[in-house]
Enzyme design. Sequence first.
Site, PDB file in Angstrom:
ATOM      1  N   ASP B 333      46.403  40.763  35.725  1.00  0.00           N
ATOM      2  CA  ASP B 333      45.724  41.824  36.437  1.00  0.00           C
ATOM      3  C   ASP B 333      46.656  43.032  36.328  1.00  0.00           C
ATOM      4  O   ASP B 333      47.862  42.867  36.164  1.00  0.00           O
ATOM      5  CB  ASP B 333      45.550  41.391  37.892  1.00  0.00           C
ATOM      6  CG  ASP B 333      45.084  42.534  38.760  1.00  0.00           C
ATOM      7  OD1 ASP B 333      44.124  43.205  38.366  1.00  0.00           O
ATOM      8  OD2 ASP B 333      45.704  42.756  39.812  1.00  0.00           O
ATOM      9  N   ASP B 528      47.107  38.745  42.150  1.00  0.00           N
ATOM     10  CA  ASP B 528      47.738  38.708  43.472  1.00  0.00           C
ATOM     11  C   ASP B 528      47.197  37.560  44.323  1.00  0.00           C
ATOM     12  O   ASP B 528      47.641  37.346  45.432  1.00  0.00           O
ATOM     13  CB  ASP B 528      47.594  40.052  44.190  1.00  0.00           C
ATOM     14  CG  ASP B 528      46.144  40.374  44.497  1.00  0.00           C
ATOM     15  OD1 ASP B 528      45.287  39.486  44.353  1.00  0.00           O
ATOM     16  OD2 ASP B 528      45.870  41.518  44.890  1.00  0.00           O
ATOM     17  N   ASP B 532      41.930  38.526  43.104  1.00  0.00           N
ATOM     18  CA  ASP B 532      41.669  37.947  41.800  1.00  0.00           C
ATOM     19  C   ASP B 532      41.275  36.484  41.882  1.00  0.00           C
ATOM     20  O   ASP B 532      41.214  35.809  40.864  1.00  0.00           O
ATOM     21  CB  ASP B 532      42.922  38.062  40.919  1.00  0.00           C
ATOM     22  CG  ASP B 532      43.314  39.509  40.743  1.00  0.00           C
ATOM     23  OD1 ASP B 532      42.426  40.315  40.455  1.00  0.00           O
ATOM     24  OD2 ASP B 532      44.505  39.822  40.896  1.00  0.00           O
TER      25      ASP B 532
END
Lengths: 78, 645
Positions: B333, B528, B532
Site C-alpha cells: 500500500d 496498515d 487494507d
Amino acid sequence: MTKQKTTLNIHRIDCTGCKACAADYQADNLKHAIARLNGVSNIKVDDITGRVVVEFDNAKIILSKITDRLEKLGYHLM
Amino acid sequence: MNEHVQNTVLVVLIGVFALAGALVSGAPIVYAHEISVVLTLIAVALGYRIYLHGIRSLFHGGITAQLFATIAIFISVIAGLVLTSGVSVFGTAEAVGYLAASAIVVFIIQAGMTIEGYIIHRTRGALEKLIKMSPITARVRREGREIEVPIDDVKVGEIVLIKPGDKIPVDGQVLSGYSTVNQATITGESIPVKKKAGDRTFAGTLNENGALELKVERIGDDTTLAHLIQLVEEAQEKKAPIQNIADRFTTYFLPIMAIVSTSVFLASYFTLGFEIALARTVTVLLVACPCALSIAVPVAVAGTIGNASMNAIIIKGGTHIEKLKDVNCVAFDKTGTLTAGKPKVVEVKTFGKYSEADVVKYAAIAEKFSEHPLSMAVLDKATEMHLDIDDPKNFKTVPGRGVEAQYGNKSILIGRRMGEGAISKEADGLLEQVESEGKTAIPVILDKQMIGVVVVADTVRENSLEAISRLKSIGVKTAMITGDNTQTAKSIAGQLGVDEYYAELLPEQKVEIIKKLKEGHVVAMVGDGVNDAPALANSDVGFAMGAAGSDVAVETADVALLGDDLTKVEYSISLSRKAFSKMKGNIVYAFIWNIIALSLAGFGVLTPVLAVVLAEAGCISVVVNSALLLLNKPKAFVKGSGKIA
C-alpha cells in the site's frame, strides 16, 4: 483468596515417541502458557495421559479463561 | 527444582555409579564383582524416567522409543544376570561386562534427553525475554500516598507513577509529565518516542529521562505485551504442513521397527545362535530414533517464530512460514506504508528579495490557527527552522481556496486560488510543474505580491527504498497499489524503483489487483492492517505494519510487523526460506541416518553402546540445527543508506 484445583483432560498430545519427545516439548509450552495467566498458581501436565491439573485463584480468574487459552493453543478438551 | 536440573542430577548420578561399578570390579577386594554388579544396577535403575515413560506409553496406546530402550535395557540386564554364566550368576566378569554396557546405554540416553530438553527449552528463550520485560510491581497513588504494590493488585483507572529509568508496568495514558520512552520491546524501534499528556504507553517499555503519571488502561493478561506473548505462544504451537510428512514417517516408524527387530532376532537366532541374536536385537532397538523426525519441524518452527519476535515480527504459525518462503511478489500500500502518510514541506521556492525563512514565516503566521494537514506541515517546518511565529490579526479560511490573514499592516494570502492576478505566467508554470510531480504547491502572497512557494508532499519512509531494493536482491517482484492519484503514485513509484504501480483504486479494486497478481505469483500484501484488510485477506500472506497497539491489525494479518521498518518484509521471507530448507534437510537427514544406523545394527556392526551413541547424535544434531535458526540476524539497516533521488 479462593483456591481451586481442577483436572482437565485434553486430547493426548501426539507422542511420537522420541527420547526428548515432541510431546514433552509441547507439554512444556503448554505449561508455560497457562502458568503465565494471572491467577494460576500451579499447573501439571501429563503428556502421556493428556491430564492437566490446574490450581488457580477463583477470585482472579475463571475456569473458562483457562480452557479458552488451551483451545487457542490448539488443545481440545475431552 | 526444575526439570533440567533434575535431569542433569540424574545424568551425573548414573555416571558416578556406572564408573564406580567399573572401578570396583577390577579392585583387589573381596566381593569385588558383587559390589560392582550392585553399583551398576543402581546406575541402571536411575534411568527410571526412561522406563516410566516407555511403560506408561504402552498403557495409553502408544509405542515409543523409550519403550524400545526399556525393552533393550531390560534384556541386557537379564542377560547379564542370568544367561552369561551357568551357575553363579552373581559375580562373574562377564556379568559385569554386560551390565556395564547397559549402564553406559542408560547414561547416554539420559544425557541425550537432558541436552535435547535444554536446547528445546532455549528455543523459547525469545519469549522468556519478552516476558521478563514486564515489571512485577508498580508504584500507585492511593489516598494521596504513593505505595508500591504487586502488579496483580493494580486496578484499571488507578494512577501509576513512573520514575526516570523505570520499566512501565501497564498500558496506560499519560496524565501529566514529559519523557521519552524506549518502545523497542513492542515496536522493535530503539529510537525513543516522546510522551506527553494524552499519549499512550505500553507495558514492558522503558521510561528514559522524565517522570510520568499514567492512568491505567490495561493490566496483566490484557496488555499489548501480554497479547503479543500469547500470539507467539499460539503461533509456535501451530503446525507447519511439512510436519504432516514427518508425522506420517513416525507413524509407520514404530511398527516397522517392531517388525525389523523381530526379523533380526529370528534371522540371527537360526544362524548365529541365541546370544548373538539377542545382542543384535538389543542394538536394533537402541538405534531406532524417530526423535529426529518428529522433533525437527516443531523446533524449527519455534526457532523461526522466536527469532522473528525478537525482531518485532510476529509470524502467526508454521503455515505462514511455508507460504512466506514461496513469496515472489510483494504488493505495498502506498500511503502510510511506503510513505509516512503525513505531508511534509519538501521545498521552499523564493521570489525577489525574500529568503526561505521569510516565506515560511509568513505562511506559518497565516496558517497558525488552521488545522488542515497542509498547515500542520508548514508549522512543523517553521518549528524545525526555529522561527518565532506571531499570531495573525485576522484569520479566515476560505474552504477549497486557501487562507487569508492580516499581520500588522500587511495582508497575507495563502493558496493558489487566493492570489489571482498576483501569480505571474512564469510562477504559474512552476506551480504546474510541481503538481505534475504529484506534490502540492502553496503560493505565499504578501501584499498582493508573490514572495514564494511552499512545496508540500507525502514523503517516502526512510527505509522504503532499502526495503524495495532488498526484496529485488532476493528475486522478489514489487508492486505498489494505492487509492491516490496517478501522478503522485508515478512519482513515488519512480523514487523507490518499484516494478509496477496501480493507482486510483477503491478498496475492492485493490482486491482485484491482488487477485490478478496471484496469477503466476505467490503474493504478499503489506498494508496498515485496518484500511487494507480486504486486500490483506486476499493475498497469500498479509503483512500488517505498525501493528503494535492495534489488535485489529495484529488479528487480521498473517505476519504483523510491530514497528514501521519495511526491511523486515525481506527478512521475514529470507528467514522463512532458511527455516524451510532446514526442516526439509532435517527430515531427509534423519531418515537416511536411521536407515544407515539400522542396517549397521542389523548386520552386527554396532555394539549396543555405539548404537545408542549414534541414535543420540542423530537427534541432537537435528535439534541443534533447528535451534540455530534462533541466532539468525537481519542485515543492519544503516540510516541514510537508502538514498532517495
